[in-house]
Design an enzyme around this catalytic site. Structure first.
Site, PDB file in Angstrom:
ATOM      1  N   ASP A 188       0.798  -1.224  -0.125  1.00 39.52           N
ATOM      2  CA  ASP A 188       0.211  -0.027   0.101  1.00 39.52           C
ATOM      3  C   ASP A 188       1.022   1.267  -0.027  1.00 39.52           C
ATOM      4  O   ASP A 188       1.808   1.305   0.681  1.00 39.52           O
ATOM      5  CB  ASP A 188      -1.002   0.098   1.273  1.00 39.52           C
ATOM      6  CG  ASP A 188      -1.892   1.095   1.181  1.00 39.52           C
ATOM      7  OD1 ASP A 188      -2.756   1.116   0.432  1.00 39.52           O
ATOM      8  OD2 ASP A 188      -2.030   1.952   2.299  1.00 39.52           O
ATOM      9  N   GLU A 196       1.902  -0.302  -4.703  1.00 42.92           N
ATOM     10  CA  GLU A 196       0.790   0.624  -5.189  1.00 42.92           C
ATOM     11  C   GLU A 196       1.461   1.997  -5.266  1.00 42.92           C
ATOM     12  O   GLU A 196       1.977   2.343  -4.709  1.00 42.92           O
ATOM     13  CB  GLU A 196      -0.164   0.941  -4.191  1.00 42.92           C
ATOM     14  CG  GLU A 196      -1.355   1.590  -4.543  1.00 42.92           C
ATOM     15  CD  GLU A 196      -2.287   2.329  -3.405  1.00 42.92           C
ATOM     16  OE1 GLU A 196      -3.426   2.779  -3.652  1.00 42.92           O
ATOM     17  OE2 GLU A 196      -1.762   2.303  -2.335  1.00 42.92           O
TER      18      GLU A 196
END
Length: 549
Positions: free
Chosen positions: A200, A254
């Site tokens: 993330d 990401e």
């Protein structure tokens, strides 16, 4: 010669567990619910399941605020449930990728509880603390969820940094102890047998240590500054050396905010950082914060060409939907008159582009955006967090709502539609969140029973791709980049040339392609015959074809 890898040849399916399937009747999706649907995913042809955060969390941001990295969220089940799920996934010769959220933790994590207890605590430097200026924050950094990215702690009279919610304090990756603890967490899950991580907002881990104010231009897109820290690649190389390189796994970053150069370095096999990244240029095309502006097919085609112009040391990802963006058929297709046909076209686009395809739950049945009637229906804290900013920009609450009905993350977080029973068969009780009212028509059971459904189209295309390594590793060329309605591209492999023709519009017209009759039709989303006359094909709205020679 491109090096072959299992994660280049397989299809990833993202599960947002809270909204996938509730096995115990509490209205919240859980790990056992996923376990019960593994045979369905295997039938669909899925190879890799990407599981959104399942760690212990107070759920300020639906699990992206981790309280304990080595515990399972109580609402989702137990560690025994996780171990059983992993075992059942592997029994079916599938793989599991889990989310790794290590730019920040929850403010309830033991590290932060200790860190804020005293300015002399040994965990103080696990987070980023700064003194304010004249009772103001250290600088003008903004949070993605609205307001300042700094929160004042009354006990020590200092501010801590949080790019997201104030309950998500950013970790200080300059501290080697932080990095070592993160690597220990990674090894814990890899030693259990997980097959990789989706990391993330990983570009945000390196901070600009001078913490200078952002300019007015930088404030419009702060992610560009946040993702350009000076030690990012150094940290990723260290992570690879100490952890990633020691396992047969896939690492996916990401990559929100990074530029082309940083992306290429991050995924260059020679650099030994990450395997893949998720770039948001395509999925966020036309987006300006909460506003969804018009986008052109010409621009999308260029973005696909840009990410396919890579050498043998890089490999892209292909996706049009995830938990942070609206439903793909509502954005890129026509979710009214041509929902089924345009959803099939998008399936063909995703599964014939160059790169690893990533699907999101419900995409395979053409789930659509939800029509929100009021702001209090939203669950996403970003919505209320940005409300004042939206009003300050000069729009009304109704206008803000209209924008959100095109752009909100919550469209993809409505519960999965399994059948036409209560709330789409997700749960036997009230759901934690909204179920789309169209579940009577749009659901898995209906699609399974209809051989001409979106689901079966996805299944057939997934299997076609799996059996066509020639297609997977083929070159890519946009044949007509300036056409406003047709997306036509060639994939040239060692044995075959694949010609994909997509009419991404509501219009009908004739399209001429030289030597089209040399190709044979492999796939189509049409129910009627195809009309070709002297290399001219008659295209109806949302027609999609794969030709091969």
């Amino acid at each position: 010669m491109v090096r072959k890898n299992w994660w280049k040849e397989q299809v990833i399916y993202q599960i947002y567990p809270r909204s996938f399937y509730d096995s115990n009747g509490d209205g919240i999706g859980d790990l056992n619910g996923i376990n019960l649907k593994l045979d369905y995913l295997k039938f669909l042809g899925i190879d890799i399941i990407w599981l959104s955060p399942h760690f212990d969390s107070p759920n300020d941001d639906n699990g992206y605020d981790v309280r304990n990295y080595k515990m399972v969220m109580e609402e989702f089940g137990t560690m025994k449930d996780f171990d059983n799920l992993l075992c059942e996934i592997h029994k079916r010769k599938m793989k599991l990728v889990i989310d790794l959220v290590v730019n920040h933790t929850s403010d309830e994590h033991s590290w932060f509880v200790e860190s804020k207890s005293s300015s002399n605590n040994k965990f103080r430097d696990y987070y980023i603390w700064k003194k304010g200026t004249n009772n103001n924050p250290p600088n003008n950094y903004t949070s993605f969820f609205g307001g300042s990215a700094w929160e004042k702690d009354s006990k020590t009279n200092e501010y801590y940094l949080h790019y997201f919610s104030k309950k998500q304090p950013d970790l200080n990756w300059e501290n080697q102890n932080v990095r070592n603890d993160v690597y220990d967490i990674m090894k814990f899950w890899l030693d259990k047998g997980v097959d990789g991580f989706r990391m993330d907002v990983i570009p945000f881990i390196s901070k600009h240590r001078n913490f200078e104010n952002l300019t007015s231009t930088e404030l419009k897109n702060p992610e560009i500054t946040y993702a350009s820290g000076p030690r990012l690649h150094e940290f990723l190389k260290e992570m690879n050396k100490k952890v990633l390189s020691k396992y047969d796994m896939v690492s996916i970053g990401e990559a929100f905010g990074i530029g082309q150069d940083s992306m290429l370095k991050m995924t260059d096999e020679r650099e030994k950082e990450l395997d893949l990244v998720f770039i948001f240029d395509i999925i966020r095309i036309g987006r300006d914060n909460w506003i969804q502006n018009h986008w052109s097919l010409k621009k999308i085609k260029k973005l696909f060409s840009d990410q396919s112009k890579i050498d043998k040391y890089h490999w892209p990802t292909v996706f049009l939907n995830n938990h942070d963006n609206p439903r793909s058929v509502s954005k890129y297709g026509n979710d009214k008159e041509f929902r089924v046909k345009s959803a099939k076209l998008l399936a063909m686009l995703i599964l014939t582009q160059k790169g690893t395809p990533v699907l999101f739950q419900g995409e395979e049945i053409g789930m659509t955006n939800y029509e929100f009637k009021s702001l209090d229906q939203f669950d996403d804290l970003e919505v209320l967090g940005n409300l004042q900013k939206a009003l300050d920009s000069g729009i009304s609450k109704d206008e803000y709502l209209n924008h959100l009905n095109c752009s909100s993350r919550d469209h993809s977080r409505t519960t999965m539609q399994w059948n036409n029973t209560n709330q789409g068969g997700f749960s036997t009780t009230d759901n934690w969140f909204i179920s789309n009212k169209n579940f009577n028509e749009i659901n898995v059971e209906n699609d399974l029973n209809n051989s001409n459904s979106i689901l079966h189209f996805y299944r057939n295309l997934i299997n076609y791709r799996k059996e066509s390594h020639d297609l997977i590793y083929a070159s890519y060329k946009d044949v007509d980049p300036d056409h406003k309605n047709v997306f036509i591209y060639k994939r040239k492999g060692k044995k075959y040339t694949y010609l994909i023709i997509l009419n991404m519009s509501n219009d009908s017209f004739k399209y001429k392609f030289e030597n089209l009759k040399q190709y044979s039709l492999e796939f189509s989303n049409k129910n009627s015959n195809i009309e070709i006359d002297n290399d001219e094909i008659n295209l109806l709205p949302w027609d999609a074809f794969i030709f091969v020679k």
